[in-house]
Scaffold this active site. Structure first.
Site, PDB file in Angstrom:
ATOM      1  N   CYS A  14     123.440 -49.000  -2.102  1.00  0.00           N
ATOM      2  CA  CYS A  14     122.113 -49.491  -2.472  1.00  0.00           C
ATOM      3  C   CYS A  14     121.058 -48.801  -1.624  1.00  0.00           C
ATOM      4  CB  CYS A  14     122.027 -51.003  -2.264  1.00  0.00           C
ATOM      5  SG  CYS A  14     120.376 -51.682  -2.623  1.00  0.00           S
TER       6      CYS A  14
ATOM      7  N   ARG B 110     117.510 -56.466 -15.226  1.00  0.00           N
ATOM      8  CA  ARG B 110     116.294 -56.685 -14.455  1.00  0.00           C
ATOM      9  C   ARG B 110     115.873 -58.162 -14.499  1.00  0.00           C
ATOM     10  NH1 ARG B 110     111.532 -52.812 -14.446  1.00  0.00           N
ATOM     11  NH2 ARG B 110     111.772 -53.193 -12.214  1.00  0.00           N
TER      12      ARG B 110
ATOM     13  N   ARG C 209     122.072 -55.145  -9.692  1.00  0.00           N
ATOM     14  CA  ARG C 209     121.393 -54.433  -8.611  1.00  0.00           C
ATOM     15  C   ARG C 209     120.632 -55.363  -7.660  1.00  0.00           C
ATOM     16  NH1 ARG C 209     118.366 -50.315 -12.451  1.00  0.00           N
ATOM     17  NH2 ARG C 209     118.241 -52.273 -13.596  1.00  0.00           N
TER      18      ARG C 209
ATOM     19  N   ASN D 219     103.935 -44.420   2.507  1.00  0.00           N
ATOM     20  CA  ASN D 219     103.815 -43.848   1.162  1.00  0.00           C
ATOM     21  C   ASN D 219     104.157 -44.827   0.050  1.00  0.00           C
ATOM     22  OD1 ASN D 219     102.963 -41.350   2.096  1.00  0.00           O
ATOM     23  ND2 ASN D 219     105.046 -40.514   2.193  1.00  0.00           N
TER      24      ASN D 219
ATOM     25  N   LYS E  96     105.899 -49.566 -10.955  1.00  0.00           N
ATOM     26  CA  LYS E  96     106.437 -49.424  -9.595  1.00  0.00           C
ATOM     27  C   LYS E  96     106.084 -50.644  -8.739  1.00  0.00           C
ATOM     28  CE  LYS E  96     108.123 -46.119  -8.053  1.00  0.00           C
ATOM     29  NZ  LYS E  96     107.549 -44.830  -7.649  1.00  0.00           N
TER      30      LYS E  96
ATOM     31  N   TYR F  20     131.583 -47.443 -24.321  1.00  0.00           N
ATOM     32  CA  TYR F  20     132.875 -47.181 -23.712  1.00  0.00           C
ATOM     33  C   TYR F  20     133.954 -47.157 -24.795  1.00  0.00           C
ATOM     34  CZ  TYR F  20     130.717 -47.759 -19.137  1.00  0.00           C
ATOM     35  OH  TYR F  20     129.914 -47.595 -18.034  1.00  0.00           O
TER      36      TYR F  20
END
Length: 665
Positions: free
Chosen positions: A384, A319, A342, A442, A452, A182
């Site tokens: 989200c 994370r 998140r 799925n 994943k 930034y």
């Protein structure tokens, strides 16, 4: 409380301010959470208050501009603490008072501007600025160099903005930032800063902007008013708009670790009370906003380097949703505070659930960035994917049903599960019929690759949550249209999902679907041709390559991820660059004609040729499965079609649509 997490619930100080636990809400762009006068709108107030109510010790708001003159942003992209101070203080005061009711503290993140990295949707017609005439990150423009007078004006605005924030009840400020490239970071990095005045040249000169900011705020607000800095000790820049991948050998063009450590020491000496550590830049966005292809806790080693170099607290995000990992990081002295961004979008009650030992009920973040960074990038809206309530807490608030209904749900994929959850919370009696042995749809195949894993965690969360809500689930039980009509249900939801598109190319035995391969139902052999270079095809290719297969992707379009790729550039760019980096062959503008004895006959550049393959795996998309719906659409009064059965899309829209429908039954 689970005893092994006890250290995460010990108090900690930033300057003289004590926090009740070691959790911070990481700052995220508050797009959609401001009003036209630069104050916080009701969505923003509810959003931040919900995370305080959920147990988080320190709330750090997203970008709040202090200047809207030197670098114009257009209102109301983000809050602005100096645009209309009286209005800002009035709206922010309501928010800080509510946050303090939960014994949480709140810092406002004050931004000096974006400079060369301004997202085009937020830039409008305003010319981008920078420390020097350098390339813009996204646009084919050269930025305008800031004058010394403009720099001084921004510094004064920081003092004004912090003073207004203190009056509004904020407990401190975070400066945005000598991080991610930034504007203030552009001054700090020699690759971007070519100035020859007092703001260029030596490291001390390049950090002068950041130094003057903290000095101005301390002068205006007092030495005891905490000022934290978001800080990246490494940039991962290979060249203009080119970032490095994990494990890649490269020459750092941005800030390297030795300079990063030296700069951290200077910044702490200048008066910053804590450093909030990450790595990366907009040229390597997958470091600053890590997708699922990055390992969890990826910033911990960098936080440890800084923690060992400075005597102020260190905050670490990236994370950090695994509590064992966060607890270990604090125990090892890598950081003092674990920062969740998140994960708190996905579950505002993360901290309270952890403290109560109810970790199985924490809704996982997928790192998909579809609802957060992707929507910020494309639509200037923070949300989200897995939590439809995030940033919409008031407008999505669930109300009890006036009359409890028996609701039959055909399909136990993510849409059916979300519908059942919401219905049960409102007092209805949903029943899920799922033809397979487990709910998840799925997600079960999609979650097979190790990167994943959170897809499978979401399935487990639905299983546990629906069990808590006492929702009846009949797995291994398909249901016909006639059975639905005779069920006596008051309402019916069809969430039967989608099926992979199938082509046999002449020899069906050698043609497999991505789903069959991911679920280990079929063996691909050593050499694999994947038909389709979309998200499923690319992720499948990475997974097969990790398992030692020789993989070729055949894509009819002129590039990978041309259709239905990840919305967020951090995800799409990292995935697109991982493919060649991992040694996966890619043939674009190419199509498979048929199978052969040795592999596949393809057409490329107007010519045909044979490529070797033990199997051909289809990743060419899905078709909605709505047979039961078509048989019922004229016979059931309250009938709803949701998820992939309505329109093939992604996890986010399956969940969001299910929530919307179930909220209003």
């Amino acid at each position: 409380m689970v005893s092994k997490y006890h250290n995460l619930f010990e108090p900690v100080k930033i300057g003289s301010l004590e926090l009740k636990n070691r959790f911070a809400m990481a700052p995220m762009g508050p797009l959609g959470l401001a009003d036209r006068e630069g104050g916080f709108n009701q969505r923003g107030i509810e959003y931040y208050t919900a995370r305080a109510r959920g147990g988080t010790g320190l709330i750090i708001t997203g970008v709040t501009f202090v200047d809207n003159e030197v670098e114009e942003h257009g209102m109301p992209n983000c809050p602005c603490s100096t645009h209309n101070p009286v209005h800002f203080i009035r709206t922010a005061r309501e928010m800080t008072e509510r946050i303090h009711a939960y014994d949480a503290k709140v810092f406002i993140q004050l931004s000096g501007g974006f400079g060369r990295v301004t997202i085009p949707t937020n830039l409008g017609e305003y010319p981008p600025v920078a420390p020097s005439p350098i390339k813009h990150r996204w646009l084919e423009k050269i930025c305008r160099e800031l004058t010394v007078g403009e720099i001084k004006a921004i510094v004064r605005k920081f003092g004004d903005g912090a003073y207004n924030a203190k009056r509004a009840g904020f407990d401190g400020v975070q400066i945005h930032a000598v991080h991610e490239g930034y504007l203030i970071d552009q001054f700090a990095i020699s690759f971007f800063n070519h100035r020859t005045d007092e703001y260029g040249g030596s490291l001390e000169n390049r950090l002068r902007f950041a130094r003057e900011i903290v000095e101005e705020i301390k002068k205006r607000c007092g030495e005891d008013f905490p000022v934290v800095l978001r800080y990246s000790p490494k940039s991962y820049i290979k060249d203009w708009r080119v970032g490095a991948l994990p494990g890649e050998e490269f020459e750092e063009k941005g800030r390297d670790i030795p300079e990063g450590i030296e700069a951290a020491k200077l910044l702490a000496a200048y008066g910053y009370d804590a450093l909030d550590v990450d790595v990366g830049s907009y040229d390597s966005w997958w470091w600053s906003h890590p997708p699922m292809y990055q390992k969890k806790g990826l910033y911990i080693p960098f936080a440890k380097l800084i923690k060992d170099a400075v005597k102020v607290p260190v905050i670490c995000a990236g994370r950090m949703d695994n509590p064992d990992m966060a607890s270990q990081a604090v125990s090892d002295g890598a950081c003092d505070i674990a920062s969740l961004g998140r994960p708190l979008l996905a579950d505002s009650d993360y901290v309270n659930k952890l403290k109560a030992g109810r970790t199985s009920l924490i809704r996982p973040c997928l790192s998909c960035q579809e609802g957060c960074m992707g929507r910020i990038q494309e639509y200037s809206a923070l949300n989200c994917a897995v939590n439809p309530e995030a940033c919409r807490e008031a407008v999505t608030f669930l109300t009890p049903a006036l009359k409890s209904k028996k609701v039959l749900i055909a399909g136990g994929g993510v849409a059916g599960c979300e519908a059942a959850r919401v219905l049960a919370l409102r007092g209805h009696k949903p029943v899920i019929y799922e033809k397979h042995s487990r709910i998840g749809g799925n997600l079960l195949a999609g979650g097979a690759p190790d990167f994943k894993e959170d897809d499978l965690a979401l399935v487990a969360w639905y299983e546990e949550t629906l069990r808590e809500l006492d929702v009846e689930i009949r797995c291994g039980t398909g249901i016909s249209a006639e059975e639905i009509k005779s069920s006596g249900a008051d309402a019916v939801i069809i969430a039967t999902g989608s099926k992979p598109k199938i082509f046999d190319f002449g020899n069906a035995k050698r043609v497999l679907t991505a789903e069959e391969v991911l679920l280990d139902k079929e063996d691909t052999g050593d050499e694999v041709v994947i038909v389709g270079g979309g998200l499923v095809g690319c992720e499948l290719a990475l997974w097969l390559k990790e398992r030692g297969r020789k993989v070729t992707i055949v894509e009819i379009m002129d590039k990978l991820l041309a259709l239905n790729g990840p919305l967020c550039h951090a995800n799409s760019e990292m995935l697109e660059r991982l493919i060649p980096f991992k040694g996966i062959n890619v043939l674009t503008d190419t199509k498979v004609i048929k199978t052969t004895e040795c592999g596949a006959l393809i057409e490329t550049g107007g010519k045909t040729k044979e490529i070797p393959a033990d199997s051909i795996v289809l990743a060419v998309g899905y078709n909605s499965e709505k047979t039961v719906y078509e048989q019922l659409k004229y016979d059931i009064g309250e009938l709803h079609l949701i998820g992939d059965a309505r329109k093939v899309s992604n996890i986010m829209y399956a969940i969001w649509d299910a929530y919307e429908v179930a909220k209003n039954i």
